[in-house]
Design a protein around this motif. Structure first.
Motif, mmCIF file in Angstrom:
data_model
loop_
_atom_site.group_PDB
_atom_site.id
_atom_site.type_symbol
_atom_site.label_atom_id
_atom_site.label_comp_id
_atom_site.label_asym_id
_atom_site.label_seq_id
_atom_site.Cartn_x
_atom_site.Cartn_y
_atom_site.Cartn_z
ATOM 1 N N PRO A 65 0.821 -1.203 0.000
ATOM 2 C CA PRO A 65 0.000 0.000 0.000
ATOM 3 C C PRO A 65 0.863 1.265 0.000
ATOM 4 C CG PRO A 65 -0.754 -1.562 1.663
ATOM 5 C CD PRO A 65 0.549 -2.074 1.153
ATOM 6 N N VAL A 66 0.328 2.316 -0.587
ATOM 7 C CA VAL A 66 1.036 3.588 -0.622
ATOM 8 C C VAL A 66 1.350 4.041 0.794
ATOM 9 C CG1 VAL A 66 0.902 6.002 -1.299
ATOM 10 C CG2 VAL A 66 -0.067 4.238 -2.782
ATOM 11 N N GLY A 67 2.612 4.421 1.044
ATOM 12 C CA GLY A 67 3.018 4.892 2.364
ATOM 13 C C GLY A 67 3.548 3.798 3.255
ATOM 14 N N SER A 68 3.435 2.535 2.798
ATOM 15 C CA SER A 68 3.931 1.431 3.615
ATOM 16 C C SER A 68 5.447 1.420 3.588
ATOM 17 C CB SER A 68 3.382 0.102 3.085
ATOM 18 O OG SER A 68 4.010 -0.978 3.741
ATOM 19 N N GLN A 69 6.073 1.155 4.715
ATOM 20 C CA GLN A 69 7.519 1.076 4.792
ATOM 21 C C GLN A 69 8.017 -0.340 4.538
ATOM 22 O OE1 GLN A 69 9.367 3.897 5.197
ATOM 23 N NE2 GLN A 69 7.365 4.878 5.023
ATOM 24 N N ASP A 70 7.095 -1.279 4.486
ATOM 25 C CA ASP A 70 7.461 -2.684 4.320
ATOM 26 C C ASP A 70 7.058 -3.163 2.937
ATOM 27 O OD1 ASP A 70 8.051 -5.322 4.472
ATOM 28 O OD2 ASP A 70 6.605 -5.809 6.064
ATOM 29 N N SER A 71 8.057 -3.276 2.047
ATOM 30 C CA SER A 71 7.753 -3.664 0.673
ATOM 31 C C SER A 71 7.289 -5.106 0.577
ATOM 32 C CB SER A 71 8.995 -3.462 -0.222
ATOM 33 O OG SER A 71 10.065 -4.262 0.252
ATOM 34 N N SER A 72 7.489 -5.875 1.625
ATOM 35 C CA SER A 72 7.064 -7.278 1.601
ATOM 36 C C SER A 72 5.763 -7.485 2.352
ATOM 37 C CB SER A 72 8.170 -8.149 2.222
ATOM 38 O OG SER A 72 8.377 -7.794 3.583
ATOM 39 N N SER A 73 5.055 -6.372 2.626
ATOM 40 C CA SER A 73 3.815 -6.466 3.387
ATOM 41 C C SER A 73 2.838 -7.427 2.722
ATOM 42 C CB SER A 73 3.164 -5.081 3.490
ATOM 43 O OG SER A 73 1.882 -5.186 4.063
ATOM 44 N N SER A 74 2.186 -8.237 3.525
ATOM 45 C CA SER A 74 1.208 -9.188 2.989
ATOM 46 C C SER A 74 -0.165 -8.555 2.843
ATOM 47 C CB SER A 74 1.104 -10.411 3.913
ATOM 48 O OG SER A 74 0.675 -9.997 5.207
ATOM 49 N N VAL A 75 -0.299 -7.292 3.232
ATOM 50 C CA VAL A 75 -1.575 -6.600 3.112
ATOM 51 C C VAL A 75 -1.716 -6.076 1.684
ATOM 52 C CG1 VAL A 75 -3.019 -4.729 3.951
ATOM 53 C CG2 VAL A 75 -1.484 -5.933 5.534
ATOM 54 N N PRO A 76 -2.669 -6.556 0.905
ATOM 55 C CA PRO A 76 -2.788 -6.128 -0.490
ATOM 56 C C PRO A 76 -3.358 -4.720 -0.580
ATOM 57 C CG PRO A 76 -4.625 -7.552 0.083
ATOM 58 C CD PRO A 76 -3.708 -7.541 1.276
ATOM 59 N N PRO A 77 -3.036 -3.986 -1.645
ATOM 60 C CA PRO A 77 -3.626 -2.670 -1.840
ATOM 61 C C PRO A 77 -5.131 -2.796 -2.021
ATOM 62 C CG PRO A 77 -2.487 -3.403 -3.822
ATOM 63 C CD PRO A 77 -2.147 -4.386 -2.750
ATOM 64 N N GLN A 78 -5.854 -1.801 -1.556
ATOM 65 C CA GLN A 78 -7.307 -1.907 -1.539
ATOM 66 C C GLN A 78 -7.971 -1.456 -2.844
ATOM 67 O OE1 GLN A 78 -8.911 -3.401 1.130
ATOM 68 N NE2 GLN A 78 -6.757 -3.830 1.569
ATOM 69 N N GLY A 79 -7.255 -0.674 -3.639
ATOM 70 C CA GLY A 79 -7.881 -0.180 -4.874
ATOM 71 C C GLY A 79 -8.902 0.905 -4.561
ATOM 72 N N PRO A 80 -9.798 1.245 -5.514
ATOM 73 C CA PRO A 80 -9.856 0.611 -6.833
ATOM 74 C C PRO A 80 -8.674 1.003 -7.722
ATOM 75 C CG PRO A 80 -11.326 2.482 -6.774
ATOM 76 C CD PRO A 80 -10.789 2.330 -5.371
ATOM 77 N N PHE A 81 -8.400 0.175 -8.706
ATOM 78 C CA PHE A 81 -7.347 0.463 -9.663
ATOM 79 C C PHE A 81 -7.963 1.195 -10.852
ATOM 80 C CE2 PHE A 81 -5.842 -3.147 -7.240
ATOM 81 C CZ PHE A 81 -4.513 -2.814 -6.991
ATOM 82 N N VAL A 82 -7.408 2.351 -11.186
ATOM 83 C CA VAL A 82 -7.944 3.176 -12.268
ATOM 84 C C VAL A 82 -7.167 2.895 -13.544
ATOM 85 C CG1 VAL A 82 -8.395 5.520 -13.072
ATOM 86 C CG2 VAL A 82 -8.628 4.950 -10.624
ATOM 87 N N LEU A 83 -7.884 2.461 -14.574
ATOM 88 C CA LEU A 83 -7.295 2.190 -15.891
ATOM 89 C C LEU A 83 -8.004 3.076 -16.906
ATOM 90 C CD1 LEU A 83 -7.197 -1.726 -15.681
ATOM 91 C CD2 LEU A 83 -5.353 -0.117 -15.126
ATOM 92 N N GLY A 84 -7.550 4.288 -17.042
ATOM 93 C CA GLY A 84 -8.261 5.263 -17.861
ATOM 94 C C GLY A 84 -8.002 5.170 -19.347
ATOM 95 N N ASN A 85 -6.963 4.425 -19.757
ATOM 96 C CA ASN A 85 -6.574 4.418 -21.164
ATOM 97 C C ASN A 85 -7.029 3.184 -21.922
ATOM 98 O OD1 ASN A 85 -5.228 6.909 -20.938
ATOM 99 N ND2 ASN A 85 -3.394 5.898 -20.137
ATOM 100 N N VAL A 86 -7.949 2.434 -21.360
ATOM 101 C CA VAL A 86 -8.432 1.232 -22.028
ATOM 102 C C VAL A 86 -9.952 1.229 -22.030
ATOM 103 C CG1 VAL A 86 -8.332 -0.103 -19.888
ATOM 104 C CG2 VAL A 86 -8.299 -1.305 -22.071
ATOM 105 N N GLN A 87 -10.532 0.765 -23.125
ATOM 106 C CA GLN A 87 -11.989 0.681 -23.207
ATOM 107 C C GLN A 87 -12.501 -0.430 -22.280
ATOM 108 O OE1 GLN A 87 -14.006 0.689 -27.057
ATOM 109 N NE2 GLN A 87 -12.029 1.080 -28.038
ATOM 110 N N PRO A 88 -13.634 -0.203 -21.620
ATOM 111 C CA PRO A 88 -14.195 -1.264 -20.774
ATOM 112 C C PRO A 88 -14.390 -2.578 -21.505
ATOM 113 C CG PRO A 88 -15.302 0.811 -20.348
ATOM 114 C CD PRO A 88 -14.397 1.056 -21.518
ATOM 115 N N GLU A 89 -14.880 -2.528 -22.746
ATOM 116 C CA GLU A 89 -15.130 -3.755 -23.501
ATOM 117 C C GLU A 89 -13.835 -4.523 -23.751
ATOM 118 O OE1 GLU A 89 -17.494 -5.226 -27.562
ATOM 119 O OE2 GLU A 89 -17.076 -3.090 -27.237
ATOM 120 N N VAL A 90 -12.753 -3.785 -23.963
ATOM 121 C CA VAL A 90 -11.453 -4.415 -24.186
ATOM 122 C C VAL A 90 -10.950 -5.059 -22.906
ATOM 123 C CG1 VAL A 90 -9.024 -3.952 -24.744
ATOM 124 C CG2 VAL A 90 -10.851 -2.866 -26.077
#
Length: 300
Positions: A65-90
């Motif tokens: 997660p952003v701001g985490s000091q532990d790069s091996s943290s087992s806590v996954p990022p919560q999202g949402p993930f923004v993908l603005g350059n791709v069509q939804p159908e694609v």
């Protein structure tokens, strides 16, 4: 005493695929969400499926997660993930493939799905896209498909597209896709001996392409056309056609003067001396002219 026997038996693959298909973009039990395209459409998915099927998603979903000091943290990022350059159908087509190992394609999205397959490292999806493109190729789409094939190093698709263009060149050069080809790809097309169009018509097609490219790139016509123009076979044109060509050339300087001079020299000497042999070789669609019998295709 003999040991126990073991075997791996396969159930109904179709039923398994159908069951997984019900999970595509299904918010129930979903643990990750993407916001896709200008429409900001929400797409729901499951981390375990994406991560086990695609290395790119595994890296995305496994980041700390952003701001985490532990790069091996087992806590996954919560999202949402923004993908603005791709069509939804694609994007949904990519998700469908990851869940079911099959994909629903149409001619409007297949080239963008191909792009995504390359970006996400999905070779099997890439192969399915290439097969669909080859099976459904059209005059209107062939140039765009060729451009994509060159961009992504799909040699088999490049050859297929070029063969298609060679079969209906006169129609292809009038399409928007032709006018949007890069100079490198256009030059590659122009090297073919099998183009089914006369050289005079090809010169005009390149001139129209050059003016479109000049406007889009905001660069002079001679600059954008430098590479393709080298492949025009001016010695094949009759003297009267060269005169007309020179007249047009005074307006846009599409063709270097030395190229036209070399064509005139071939006429004066009644042979292709001093001109690269490929430029004296008639194409499949070249209309016969009286002086062609004097050209020596193998002369250096």
């Amino acid at each position: 005493m003999a040991g126990p026997c073991s075997a791996r038996l396969q159930g109904d693959a179709a039923a398994f695929t159908a069951a997984l298909r019900t999970l595509v973009n299904n918010p129930q039990f979903s643990d990750v969400m993407f916001v896709v395209g200008r429409e900001q459409q929400k797409v729901f998915a499951h981390r375990c499926v994406l991560a086990c099927r695609c290395q790119a998603f595994r890296g995305m979903l496994g980041q700390a997660p952003v701001g985490s000091q532990d790069s091996s943290s087992s806590v996954p990022p919560q999202g949402p993930f923004v993908l603005g350059n791709v069509q939804p159908e694609v994007f949904l087509a990519v998700i469908e493939f990851l869940y079911t190992n099959s994909v629903t394609l149409n001619s409007h999205i297949v080239l963008e799905v191909l792009t995504s397959s390359v970006e996400y490292g999905l070779q099997d999806l890439c192969k399915l896209c290439v097969k669909f493109i080859k099976d459904t190729l059209s005059v209107e789409q062939v140039c765009e498909a060729l451009q994509a094939a060159v961009t992504y190093g799909q040699v088999d698709l490049q050859q297929h597209c070029l063969a298609f263009i060679e079969g209906c060149t006169a129609a292809v050069v009038r399409t928007q896709g032709f006018h949007e080809l890069s100079d490198v790809v256009l030059a590659r097309v122009l090297r073919s001996d099998r183009l089914a169009v006369d050289e005079l018509d090809l010169v005009q097609a390149v001139r129209e392409w050059a003016h479109v490219s000049s406007a889009v790139l905001e660069r002079p016509v001679p600059e954008v056309a430098a590479l393709p123009v080298r492949e025009l076979r001016l010695p094949l044109l009759a003297p009267s056609e060269l005169v007309t060509l020179e007249s047009y050339n005074q307006q846009d300087f599409l063709i270097p003067v030395e190229n036209i001079a070399a064509a005139w020299r071939a006429h004066a000497l009644r042979k292709g001396s001093g001109v690269p042999s490929r430029l004296c070789r008639p194409r499949r669609g070249t209309r016969p002219r009286d002086h062609h019998r004097h050209l020596e295709p193998h002369a250096k």
